[in-house]
Scaffold this motif. Structure first.
Motif, short mmCIF file in Angstrom:
data_model
loop_
_atom_site.label_atom_id
_atom_site.label_comp_id
_atom_site.label_asym_id
_atom_site.label_seq_id
_atom_site.Cartn_x
_atom_site.Cartn_y
_atom_site.Cartn_z
N GLU A 1 0.83 -1.22 0.00
CA GLU A 1 0.00 0.00 0.00
C GLU A 1 0.85 1.26 0.00
O GLU A 1 0.51 2.27 -0.61
CB GLU A 1 -0.88 0.05 1.26
N LEU A 2 1.95 1.21 0.74
CA LEU A 2 2.74 2.42 0.97
C LEU A 2 3.64 2.78 -0.20
O LEU A 2 3.81 3.96 -0.53
CB LEU A 2 3.60 2.26 2.24
N GLU A 3 4.19 1.75 -0.84
CA GLU A 3 5.21 2.02 -1.88
C GLU A 3 4.66 2.88 -3.02
O GLU A 3 5.32 3.84 -3.44
CB GLU A 3 5.80 0.70 -2.40
N PRO A 4 3.45 2.58 -3.53
CA PRO A 4 2.92 3.46 -4.60
C PRO A 4 2.77 4.91 -4.13
O PRO A 4 3.02 5.84 -4.90
CB PRO A 4 1.56 2.83 -4.92
N LEU A 5 2.36 5.11 -2.88
CA LEU A 5 2.20 6.48 -2.35
C LEU A 5 3.55 7.19 -2.29
O LEU A 5 3.66 8.38 -2.59
CB LEU A 5 1.56 6.45 -0.96
N VAL A 6 4.58 6.45 -1.87
CA VAL A 6 5.92 7.04 -1.78
C VAL A 6 6.44 7.37 -3.17
O VAL A 6 7.01 8.45 -3.41
CB VAL A 6 6.88 6.08 -1.04
N ASN A 7 6.22 6.45 -4.12
CA ASN A 7 6.76 6.65 -5.48
C ASN A 7 6.14 7.85 -6.17
O ASN A 7 6.74 8.42 -7.09
CB ASN A 7 6.53 5.39 -6.32
#
Lengths: 372, 372
Positions: free
Chosen positions: A55-61
């Motif tokens: 969930e978090l990685e797309p938001l960070v990217n």
């Protein structure tokens, strides 16, 4: 996330902040937006981000330049605002909060930030980081807008524990003085003890006893004790640090915040009332923005847990990006100044001092009244 | 001061308010200015004025139309802000405060107002008026600007006693509900119990016990119990009456007042900052005055002592004429509505109710934790 080779030979190893992405009211989105804001302003910072990686990685990217400063620590479970601290302590090993604290415990990060459940965060921090030797109750310290030259007072405890006896209050004074020295650069902070009046005969028995202890240990603790202060002194300039138990402190800050919010809302209504007042609000906009910034609670977002082996910053549960970024900045400053080590040293020397000297300070008259 | 013969046959006997002229921070001058303001607005009011007659009489005579509404009660001694309540109880028989309370005790006045030492006023009121049967601790109730339709919440206790156990808190709820019904006309006030969180497992043991009692007695006490509330709800609209112990309540209102004052000062500075902002302040002056009036603490000046045989209103120590007049108005309204008698009846019936039913409500788990 790795330190860059430095042609000047200077150590440019980033300071790593462990961030709990989950459990705040505004969701991981706000937390990552706050990290992004901090990363843009501060080249020395890096993050370990705890939560469900997918969930978090797309938001960070989606945030430019953020991904290369972030290491992910996959944690599938979340501590909710409703979870009881005792439950989280027993069953919380898979949560992002637990994981975020463990990064500090293992030395992978120099401080941690969470927007989650305060009670659970404190309980987990106590279990995983342990209290400093000599500390009975840890405390949460916050900043409060005030008339002081530095613009803020420190208040503790604002909710780590609903109880505090006279020795705990003395410990809060010592820890609050150390925090204020290190974060505000005040060599000799003025400490006030919160009560319902400034006369020495007023208040609860443990406060009278704490008054005696603080008077005795001010010199050794390198602070000035200004005696009892009242709620009205919290935004005032008679003390730099206000000491109280976590129940009273929590009610006080929430009452202050609520009152400030009510005034802000009524002020906005007042400026919408007539065409003339709307025009006035346009003319005054710069001044009002300056005022708003001066007392904006988001700017001083971040309760620091004092008395543990490691620095934990509790962000407001409903913090937005600006609030999260302020909490990260505070964690960064404390990590860079080596505050955790300085506090540990201060508490250790104070514990020695008080241990040697406390017994005769136990005042028998304080025991005759019922404990309130 | 005598009632005039009334050609309409309607009873025009004035309502007599007993006023302590001494012991406030602004001196007898401010008190008499406030009486004058009230007398001008309210033809139904008369006064017994307590203090050194030779000093007071010239001040009264300077106010047009006031002298014929005032009876003097010569009292040579003054309770100062520094006097210990226990000392005043033993040696205060010659003071203006003692004399002011005794006018209520003797039935010469229907209510009393004092700007003096709160602790001494409460101690003397308890000794001279006695508690209502069934009341363990009296409480001081104040009004606080809020988002409620009525514009205010009631909070108690704000400083009668630093302690309160679960039964005291239930009593505060019953008395606060009665006060709110009578002074604001709310048929079924919503009562909230102040805590550090709204979850039922949070807070001190006596609060958990009080939560159970209030849930049980809401129906009989003719109030809605909304459960735990936080400091932020004090200026909010989830409850009409906020119940807490006198220590917490006192710190909360003083923190709120201090914060409101700080914001007011910063707002004034903001409007002085530039020629443009000064112009804006002129354009917005009506709106700002309206706002100021809405949250002006002088307008709601007056803590009411609940739980005694008689109505005592404690005005802020630093009240000016406007503040004193507001406290007198409150005393007058309560006297005219027969509040003291209604409260006594309510407390008596509640005492019967709780006496019959309380024993099984004593929760053993509340006893296992240390009292905080």
């Amino acid at each position: 996330m790795s330190s860059q080779p430095d042609p000047t030979g200077k150590d440019t190893k980033p300071i790593v902040i462990s961030v709990d992405a989950m459990g705040g009211d505004s969701g991981a989105h706000a937390v990552i937006a706050g990290m992004s804001e901090s990363a843009r302003k501060n080249p020395e910072i890096a993050f370990i981000l705890h939560g469900p990686r997918d969930e978090l990685e797309p938001l960070v990217n989606r945030r430019r330049g953020l991904a290369e400063r972030v290491t992910f620590a996959d944690a599938r479970e979340v501590v909710t605002m409703e979870d009881k601290p005792s439950h989280v302590v027993r069953h919380g090993a898979g949560t992002s909060m637990w994981s975020a604290i463990d990064s500090v415990r293992n030395g992978d990060a120099q401080a941690a930030v969470s927007c989650g459940n305060t009670g659970a965060l404190m309980a987990l921090s106590m279990i995983r980081l342990r209290r400093l030797p000599g500390v009975n109750r840890p405390a949460i310290a916050i900043l409060w807008p005030s008339r002081n030259p530095q613009g803020f007072n420190v208040m503790l405890d604002v909710g780590a524990d609903v109880r505090a006896d006279a020795r705990d209050l003395l410990q809060f004074a010592l820890m609050g003085a150390s925090y204020t020295r290190n974060s505000m650069g005040l060599a000799r902070p003025r400490i006030g003890l919160l009560n319902v009046g400034t006369e020495e005969h007023k208040g609860r028995p443990e406060l009278k006893e704490a008054h005696g202890l603080m008077t005795r240990f001010a010199q050794a603790g390198n602070f000035d004790f200004v005696g009892f202060v009242e709620g009205s002194d919290l935004p005032g300039d008679v003390a730099d640090v206000i000491v109280t138990d976590g129940f009273t402190g929590n009610v006080a800050i929430k009452t202050g915040e609520g009152t400030a919010n009510l005034i802000g809302d009524l002020l906005r209504e007042a400026f919408k009332f007539s065409p003339l007042s709307r025009l006035a609000s346009i003319l005054a906009i710069t001044s009002l923005r300056r005022l708003k910034k001066r007392i904006d609670p988001r700017r001083v977002n971040g309760g620091v847990f004092l008395g543990l082996n490691g620095t934990i910053v509790k962000s407001h549960g409903s913090a937005d990006a600006t609030g999260v970024s302020a909490a990260i900045k505070l964690a960064f400053q404390l990590a860079r100044s080596g505050f955790a080590e300085k506090l540990a040293a201060r508490v250790a020397s104070a514990a020695d001092l008080t241990q040697d000297a406390l017994e005769p300070a136990q005042k028998p008259e304080a025991k005759t009244e019922g404990r309130a």
